[in-house]
Write an enzyme that holds these catalytic residues in place. Structure first.
Site, PDB file in Angstrom:
ATOM      1  N   GLU A  49       5.297 -13.469  10.516  1.00 58.59           N
ATOM      2  CA  GLU A  49       4.618 -14.554  11.214  1.00 58.59           C
ATOM      3  C   GLU A  49       5.443 -14.954  12.434  1.00 58.59           C
ATOM      4  O   GLU A  49       6.671 -15.113  12.333  1.00 58.59           O
ATOM      5  CB  GLU A  49       4.460 -15.781  10.317  1.00 58.59           C
ATOM      6  CG  GLU A  49       3.547 -15.589   9.127  1.00 58.59           C
ATOM      7  CD  GLU A  49       3.474 -16.849   8.280  1.00 58.59           C
ATOM      8  OE1 GLU A  49       3.877 -17.937   8.765  1.00 58.59           O
ATOM      9  OE2 GLU A  49       3.040 -16.760   7.118  1.00 58.59           O
ATOM     10  N   GLU A  60       5.096 -29.024  10.666  1.00 54.97           N
ATOM     11  CA  GLU A  60       6.448 -28.475  10.566  1.00 54.97           C
ATOM     12  C   GLU A  60       7.497 -29.543  10.283  1.00 54.97           C
ATOM     13  O   GLU A  60       7.428 -30.659  10.785  1.00 54.97           O
ATOM     14  CB  GLU A  60       6.819 -27.746  11.865  1.00 54.97           C
ATOM     15  CG  GLU A  60       5.763 -26.777  12.384  1.00 54.97           C
ATOM     16  CD  GLU A  60       5.414 -25.655  11.419  1.00 54.97           C
ATOM     17  OE1 GLU A  60       6.095 -25.498  10.397  1.00 54.97           O
ATOM     18  OE2 GLU A  60       4.442 -24.942  11.694  1.00 54.97           O
TER      19      GLU A  60
END
Length: 264
Positions: A49, A60
């Site tokens: 990824e 995040e």
């Protein structure tokens, strides 16, 4: 069948689990990103990824947020990342997946974005801020270029898990716990219960992500799924390295440890 589907089919035939690794594109620079992907494949990663740097990465935790900031200081744009993926694709055969936020696609233009993904060698995208119910807006465009939109399902998604799982392409991203990404010392999710209803909903490969950071965690979780996703712990290796070449070595060593844990 694109590279993601082919990879899971290959691994299943070998009775192996997928190691899916994550780095932020452009951290510390785009040249090193190419070397990191090549090294991760060499040391055992099955799918990689690439996080597309964004100023407001809501899903995040602090480790990947800081990586986004470091990459954005280099004035990196999506076009630059597409060019970098072309270079990566000349060196590796692993499936490549973008993790990015929906506004990035809108700003780039969906048709142009998925066309460039196809041309450069990207196989799938993960869009953490795009609800399943709104995915139809880009489904047709992505499918037209054979790009898998990889959907996320969380332990709290029971009522929606059936629909999400049946719609999934590539693999189903199973969120290990609530909250943002980041290294975790423990997981409180009842994985037996979680995967019972997910497996009933769909036969698509399932990968667990969010917080997996040690070989011990990999060994503890691998029995539930078809793949393990490790992100923040790898990005942390980049952050702590004294130079780009040091980052490549440290990440490669760590990926090999994780590979050995999955295969043990």
């Amino acid at each position: 069948m694109n590279r993601i589907e082919e990879k899971f089919k290959e691994l299943k035939s070998k009775n192996k689990k997928a190691l899916i690794t994550f780095i932020t594109a452009g951290d510390p620079d785009l040249g090193t990103t190419v070397e990191l992907v090549e090294e991760m494949e060499r040391r055992g990663a099955d799918i990689v990824e690439l996080g597309v740097p964004y100023s407001d990465p809501v899903a995040e935790g602090p480790v990947i947020q800081k990586a986004n900031c470091r990459a954005l200081k280099n004035n990196i744009r999506i076009k630059d990342i597409m060019d970098t993926v072309r270079k990566i694709r000349e060196r590796v055969s692993v499936p490549l997946v973008y993790l990015l936020y929906f506004n990035c696609i809108l700003q780039y233009g969906p048709e142009r974005f998925f066309s460039d993904c196809r041309e450069s060698g990207v196989d799938g995208v993960i869009i953490p801020d795009l609800p399943y119910e709104e995915q139809a807006e880009i489904d047709g465009v992505a499918e037209g270029f054979d790009i898998s939109i990889i959907t996320l399902v969380a332990p709290t998604s029971k009522e929606r898990a059936d629909k999400i799982s049946k719609k999934a392409r590539g693999f189903l991203y199973c969120v290990s716990s609530l909250g943002v990404t980041g290294v975790r010392s423990e997981f409180k999710t009842d994985f037996e219960e979680f995967f019972k209803y997910i497996n009933n909903a769909s036969e698509i490969p399932k990968a667990i992500g969010f917080g997996i950071s040690t070989p011990e965690q990999v060994q503890a979780l691998k029995g539930y799924c078809d793949g393990l996703i490790v992100g923040s712990a790898i990005v942390k290796k980049v952050e702590e390295s004294s130079s780009p070449s040091d980052a490549v070595k440290n990440v490669g060593d760590f990926v090999e440890v994780l590979r050995n844990a999955i295969d043990a």
